[in-house]
Every structure is written in C-alpha cells, then in structure tokens.
Write an enzyme that holds these catalytic residues in place. Structure first.
Site, mmCIF file in Angstrom:
data_model
loop_
_atom_site.group_PDB
_atom_site.id
_atom_site.type_symbol
_atom_site.label_atom_id
_atom_site.label_comp_id
_atom_site.label_asym_id
_atom_site.label_seq_id
_atom_site.Cartn_x
_atom_site.Cartn_y
_atom_site.Cartn_z
ATOM 1 N N THR A 1 -9.344 4.492 -0.908
ATOM 2 C CA THR A 1 -10.185 5.668 -1.114
ATOM 3 C C THR A 1 -11.337 5.652 -0.112
ATOM 4 O O THR A 1 -11.645 6.668 0.531
ATOM 5 C CB THR A 1 -10.776 5.636 -2.547
ATOM 6 N N ILE B 1 -21.461 11.555 -5.767
ATOM 7 C CA ILE B 1 -20.490 12.258 -4.906
ATOM 8 C C ILE B 1 -20.791 13.759 -4.879
ATOM 9 O O ILE B 1 -20.796 14.381 -3.819
ATOM 10 C CB ILE B 1 -19.050 11.966 -5.379
ATOM 11 N N GLY C 1 -7.619 0.464 -7.385
ATOM 12 C CA GLY C 1 -8.729 1.396 -7.269
ATOM 13 C C GLY C 1 -8.809 2.442 -8.350
ATOM 14 O O GLY C 1 -8.508 2.198 -9.526
ATOM 15 N N HIS D 1 -44.370 -3.422 12.842
ATOM 16 C CA HIS D 1 -45.085 -2.141 12.811
ATOM 17 C C HIS D 1 -44.776 -1.363 14.095
ATOM 18 O O HIS D 1 -44.734 -1.959 15.159
ATOM 19 C CB HIS D 1 -46.588 -2.395 12.732
ATOM 20 N N GLU E 1 0.846 -1.198 0.000
ATOM 21 C CA GLU E 1 0.000 0.000 0.000
ATOM 22 C C GLU E 1 0.879 1.244 0.000
ATOM 23 O O GLU E 1 1.768 1.385 0.820
ATOM 24 C CB GLU E 1 -0.925 -0.015 1.224
HETATM 25 C C1 LIG Z 1 -16.106 10.976 -1.833
HETATM 26 C C2 LIG Z 1 -16.390 9.533 -2.134
HETATM 27 C C3 LIG Z 1 -17.452 8.905 -1.522
HETATM 28 C C4 LIG Z 1 -17.725 7.579 -1.775
HETATM 29 N N1 LIG Z 1 -18.775 7.002 -1.142
HETATM 30 C C5 LIG Z 1 -19.057 5.709 -1.369
HETATM 31 C C6 LIG Z 1 -20.111 5.068 -0.672
HETATM 32 O O1 LIG Z 1 -20.802 5.683 0.149
HETATM 33 N N2 LIG Z 1 -20.338 3.763 -0.910
HETATM 34 C C7 LIG Z 1 -19.595 3.054 -1.809
HETATM 35 O O2 LIG Z 1 -19.850 1.869 -1.997
HETATM 36 N N3 LIG Z 1 -18.580 3.628 -2.477
HETATM 37 C C8 LIG Z 1 -18.292 4.929 -2.274
HETATM 38 N N4 LIG Z 1 -17.236 5.498 -2.920
HETATM 39 C C9 LIG Z 1 -16.458 4.672 -3.869
HETATM 40 C C10 LIG Z 1 -15.480 3.769 -3.115
HETATM 41 O O3 LIG Z 1 -14.618 4.565 -2.349
HETATM 42 C C11 LIG Z 1 -14.693 2.915 -4.107
HETATM 43 O O4 LIG Z 1 -15.593 2.199 -4.922
HETATM 44 C C12 LIG Z 1 -13.807 1.916 -3.371
HETATM 45 O O5 LIG Z 1 -12.907 2.570 -2.534
HETATM 46 C C13 LIG Z 1 -13.040 1.052 -4.372
HETATM 47 O O6 LIG Z 1 -12.251 0.156 -3.682
HETATM 48 P P1 LIG Z 1 -10.916 -0.461 -4.295
HETATM 49 O O7 LIG Z 1 -10.398 -1.397 -3.270
HETATM 50 O O8 LIG Z 1 -11.151 -0.952 -5.655
HETATM 51 O O9 LIG Z 1 -9.919 0.776 -4.453
HETATM 52 P P2 LIG Z 1 -9.454 2.009 -3.497
HETATM 53 O O10 LIG Z 1 -10.336 2.135 -2.319
HETATM 54 O O11 LIG Z 1 -9.316 3.150 -4.409
HETATM 55 O O12 LIG Z 1 -8.059 1.515 -2.971
HETATM 56 C C14 LIG Z 1 -6.949 1.374 -3.812
HETATM 57 C C15 LIG Z 1 -5.698 1.496 -2.977
HETATM 58 O O13 LIG Z 1 -4.605 1.109 -3.785
HETATM 59 C C16 LIG Z 1 -3.497 1.935 -3.472
HETATM 60 N N5 LIG Z 1 -2.569 1.895 -4.611
HETATM 61 C C17 LIG Z 1 -2.791 2.311 -5.878
HETATM 62 N N6 LIG Z 1 -1.722 2.048 -6.664
HETATM 63 C C18 LIG Z 1 -0.791 1.442 -5.864
HETATM 64 C C19 LIG Z 1 0.488 0.925 -6.081
HETATM 65 N N7 LIG Z 1 1.055 0.908 -7.297
HETATM 66 N N8 LIG Z 1 1.146 0.397 -5.028
HETATM 67 C C20 LIG Z 1 0.584 0.375 -3.789
HETATM 68 N N9 LIG Z 1 -0.637 0.842 -3.536
HETATM 69 C C21 LIG Z 1 -1.334 1.349 -4.554
HETATM 70 C C22 LIG Z 1 -4.120 3.301 -3.232
HETATM 71 O O14 LIG Z 1 -3.273 4.105 -2.432
HETATM 72 C C23 LIG Z 1 -5.406 2.901 -2.494
HETATM 73 O O15 LIG Z 1 -5.218 2.911 -1.109
HETATM 74 C C24 LIG Z 1 -16.919 6.834 -2.669
HETATM 75 C C25 LIG Z 1 -15.817 7.449 -3.284
HETATM 76 C C26 LIG Z 1 -15.560 8.777 -3.017
HETATM 77 C C27 LIG Z 1 -14.380 9.421 -3.667
#
Ligand SMILES: Cc1cc2nc3c(=O)[nH]c(=O)nc-3n(C[C@H](O)[C@H](O)[C@H](O)COP(=O)(O)OP(=O)(O)OC[C@H]3O[C@@H](n4cnc5c(N)ncnc54)[C@H](O)[C@@H]3O)c2cc1C
Length: 468
Positions: free
Chosen positions: A42, A186, A146, A447, A34
């Site tokens: 995120t 968002i 992500g 209810h 990470e």
């Molecule tokens: C403001 C906001 C509100 C949201 N609200 C919701 C909600 O209420 N409900 C919902 O379901 N979704 C919500 N989302 C969407 C949700 O955050 C994402 O769908 C989710 O985080 C995706 O998960 P993921 O594990 O695919 O990636 P991410 O959560 O994006 O995690 C990816 C991780 O990989 C790491 N990374 C990337 N490249 C590298 C690398 N080369 N080496 C090491 N680490 C790396 C990043 O630092 C990050 O920590 C929201 C998003 C935002 C921006």
C-alpha cells in the site's frame, strides 16, 4: 519439492519487504509472495509515496500562487494535472523498482501471486491467470498482508465519483466540489491536495473533533488553520447514503446522534473512514490462526500467532497503521527468528500528517496523561517567536513538550508547524534514550532553524524560554 525456505513472507509492503531483507542479512533463505505486480505494498503503490508526491507538488503550486509574490517572485502558476500525475507516478516507479533491486541484491526469491497457507510451513501461491498453484515449503511464515480501505455500509466505491484514497490519488480532473468522509489523516491530506488545486472541500466527520488520537489542543489549532485555508468542516455528522446525480453525486448526511437529514451535492466523494486488516483468502481458518474482534491477527510480543511457525506484522496486527511501525516490526520479527532480541518500543512511534502546516507527534498526548493520572509539566513555544519561521513568514503553529512532573523525563512531543514531520525525529531519539526536557533544552541547536522552537519548548517546561 525444493529445499524448504527458512522464511516465506506473504506481502511485500514496508513490513514484509523489510522483514525479508533483514532475515536475508541474518543468513536465512528467504522468499516473498506478492499478489500485486509491483513490490512495496500500500505504502509505495497507493499510500505514503504517491500521496506525499501530490502533497509536495500541490504545496509548491499553492506557494507559487500565493507566497511567491510576497517574496518578490513574479510567476503565474498554471496547473498541468497530467504532468503532476506523471511526477507522482515516477516517484512510485522509482520506489517500487528500488524494492525489487533490494530483494534481488539480498538473494530473496520473489514469487508473484496470491499466497494461501495450507498448513504450517506450507504455502500455495496461485497466479492471477488461474494456473497451477506453486507450492512453497518453509520453516517459518510471516504474514504481512497489510490492510484495505474501510467501507461504509450501503455506499459503493466505484473509484470514479465515489472514491477511496486509491481513486483520490488518480482523479483525472480537479473536482469542483469534493466531499471528504472522515477527518482522519488520509482524508485531510488528500482533501488538502485537491483544495490547493482548486476544489471546494467539505469534510464530514462523525466525531466532534478532527484527527482522533492527536493531542486535542493541536487538533483544534490544526482545524482552525485548515479552515482558514478554505476547507469546510461538518463535525458530529455522518454520511448515510450517496446517490448518483447526473455526472455528480448527492450525499445524505445527518447528525451523528440522529436528526434532520441534509443533502449535499459533490462531484466526488472520498470515503476515508479508516482501514481494515487484510486477511482474505489467506487460509487462516484452515490452519486455525486466531483473529481478534476487528479481524486483526492476534500475536504475542514476539509476533507469533497461536499456530507455531506462523508470525504476523504490520497493518494486519494491532497498533497504529503506519509504514514505519510495520518496518520496525519486520526487523524485530526477523531478528527474533534468528535468535536475537528483536523489539519495538511502541511508546516512541512518531505520527505525521503531511499537510501544511504539518502535524507531528510522538509519545503521550495531554489527554492520555490525564487519563493515566500521570502528573506532567507543559512547555510550549510558538513559531511566531522563532527567527527562521519569522524570516520565512511561516509562523503558524507551535511546539508542545510534555515532561514527567517528578522526573522531567519527556513523555510526549507535539508539533504543529512547517516541517514538523522532520523535527519530530529528534524528539523520538531523545525519548528512546529516556531523555529529559532539560537534556533537550541544553542541547545546542543550530541558528536560525525551526528546531530551535523544539529546544525553546523544552526550556519552557521550566518557564525559561528565551524568545517569548
Ligand atoms: C493514502 C495513504 C497514505 C498513507 N500515508 C502514510 C504515511 O505518510 N506514513 C505512514 O507511515 N503510513 C501511511 N499510510 C499507511 C501505510 O501505507 C501502511 O501503514 C503500510 O503500508 C502498512 O504496511 P504493511 O507492510 O503492513 O502492509 P501493506 O503496505 O498494505 O502491504 C501488504 C501487501 O501484501 C499483499 N498481499 C495481501 N494479501 C496477500 C496474499 N494473500 N498473497 C500475496 N500478497 C498479499 C498486498 O498486495 C500488499 O502489497 C498511508 C496509507 C494510505 C492508504
């Protein structure tokens, strides 16, 4: 090099950390990589969790000012934004520490730094200070990197006056005027937060509707309610430029199809036009992992890329960019790697907008059913006819159940109303079991509760709702 891992997961968002834990539960030797200082991606750091903390706090602030007097509670709420931000930060902190604890508990090695795939089964992790890369060897790699904010060409996000969702979660003061670019989830959630705290909010949207992908009837009613709350909308318009203007900014907008330009002054512009998959610096070109035309990693139904031993899940692949979708894919791919039959049912992924009232949906919209030529029946029930909603004076919105006209199987449930996000869970369970509107209608609901409106909407499919 040490004994290779069974699995190295790159990225510890909801997709990555859940995948790592499930794989460890199944007996694999697992490491995560990470690049952020904290785990949770995120979602926990700059997404779901902090936005929901601010939505919760700002909703109570608004209720205290507007709804409390009508309930006989006299208070004069005063905003302490610093304390509200601290409340949010503590929520984030508790969650990211929780993930760290779970990774340790499951004996998962945690490597901080940016991971780059140098060859199938080989990852180089470089630290921020540019020290020697740490090399990891593994049988399988799961890419869970992500997504990142999508940008508008020519508009620089400085996270001060022109912000992404990340900056909009951190504003040091309530902007007098907030211009939100994009009427997606968002933008509307964060627009709601700042409107409740006192900002004048204008949302500019390219399309002629808000929240694309949400059932059209729900979206129309949702927009009406947000407008009543004081959010202004300019649909069918695009923002073509943003210029600094003293301590504020001037945005230029024009009709989506072209036409007369208009300048709009704002203190802060929030660019919330979507998110893009994040694959920068991951070495995908080196190993030949294929991307689609939207730069998403291409995977098959087992989350396998075209390169043996490399898999991908979450926002970086196709499908809705939602935390729970990423989590379920994390579990599925870990089970597949362990020789089990991991699977995600993409027909039953709930989607929630955490505004007031909330919007929640699962399954097909009316538009999708029409397009697919599937005959369906509709059952609707308004919260104005629900006892609990009436008692709480929270009667905005309705529930809509869409059932197959031939089999009565529920194909979609759409809710606009208080606590819709919690209520959608029963619809998801029902649909996962292939349940019918009649199954839902004959299930006893306590209810007085808001979910009785879900039952009544199911009864309305056969035109036998009681309270309307
Ligand atoms: C403001 C906001 C509100 C949201 N609200 C919701 C909600 O209420 N409900 C919902 O379901 N979704 C919500 N989302 C969407 C949700 O955050 C994402 O769908 C989710 O985080 C995706 O998960 P993921 O594990 O695919 O990636 P991410 O959560 O994006 O995690 C990816 C991780 O990989 C790491 N990374 C990337 N490249 C590298 C690398 N080369 N080496 C090491 N680490 C790396 C990043 O630092 C990050 O920590 C929201 C998003 C935002 C921006």
């Amino acid at each position: 090099m040490a004994e290779p891992y069974d699995l190295v997961v790159i990225g510890t968002g909801p997709g990555g950390y859940v995948c790592a834990i499930r794989a460890a539960q199944l007996g694999m030797k697992v490491a995560v990589v990470e690049k952020r200082a904290t785990h949770g991606g995120t979602c926990l750091n700059v997404g779901c969790i902090p936005s929901k903390a601010l939505l919760h706090a700002s909703e109570l602030y608004e209720e205290a000012g507007h709804a409390f007097p009508g309930m006989g509670i006299k208070v004069k709420p005063e905003l302490d934004l610093g304390a509200m931000q601290k409340f949010k930060a503590e929520g984030v902190d508790g969650n990211v520490k929780g993930v760290e604890f779970l990774l340790k508990k499951n004996k998962i090695d945690s490597v901080h730094g940016t991971g780059r795939i140098t060859a199938p089964g080989k990852i180089a992790v470089s630290s921020e200070n540019g020290g020697d890369a740490k090399l990891l060897a593994t049988k399988s790699i799961v890419i869970a990197t992500g997504s990142d904010v999508a940008r508008l060409p020519g508009i620089e996000i400085d996270e001060q006056r022109v912000v992404s969702s990340t900056g909009a979660l951190e504003l040091p003061e309530v902007p007098k005027k907030l211009l939100v670019v994009g009427a997606g989830i968002i933008g509307l959630e964060l627009g709601s937060v700042w409107r409740r705290l006192g900002a004048e909010v204008l949302v500019v949207e390219f399309l002629d509707r808000i929240v694309p992908g949400i059932d059209g009837e729900i979206a129309k009613n949702f927009q009406r309610l947000l407008t009543r709350q004081g959010i202004a909308f300019k649909l069918g318009h695009k923002v073509t430029g943003v210029k600094p203007n003293g301590s504020a900014v001037t945005a230029t907008i024009e009709p989506a199809q072209g036409g007369a330009k208009e300048d709009i002054d704002a203190n802060v512009v929030l660019v919330s036009i979507g998110r893009v998959p994040y694959t920068d610096g991951l070495g995908l070109e080196t190993v030949g992992v294929r991307l689609d035309n939207r730069r998403r990693v291409i995977v098959d139904e087992h989350y396998a890329t075209n390169v043996p031993g490399i898999y991908a899940i979450g926002d970086v692949i196709h499908g809705p960019m939602l935390a729970h979708k990423a989590e379920d894919e994390g579990i599925a791919v870990a089970e597949i790697l362990a020789g089990q039959a991991g699977h995600v049912n993409y027909d039953v992924i709930p989607n929630v907008i955490y505004t007031y009232p909330e919007v929640a949906a699962v399954g097909k919209t009316e538009e999708e059913l029409k397009e697919a030529g599937i005959p369906y029946n509709v059952g609707k029930f308004p919260f104005t006819a629900n006892g609990r909603a009436k008692a709480n004076k929270q009667t905005d919105g309705f529930v809509k159940v869409l059932a197959d006209a031939k089999t009565d199987r529920v194909l979609g449930v759409h809710i606009l109303g208080p606590d819709a996000g919690t209520m959608i869970a029963e619809a998801a369970v029902l649909m996962e079991f292939g349940g019918s509107a009649e199954d839902l209608a004959r299930t006893c609901h306590a209810h007085p509760t808001l979910p009785e409106a879900v039952k009544e909407a199911a009864m309305a499919v056969e035109k036998r709702a009681i309270h309307i």
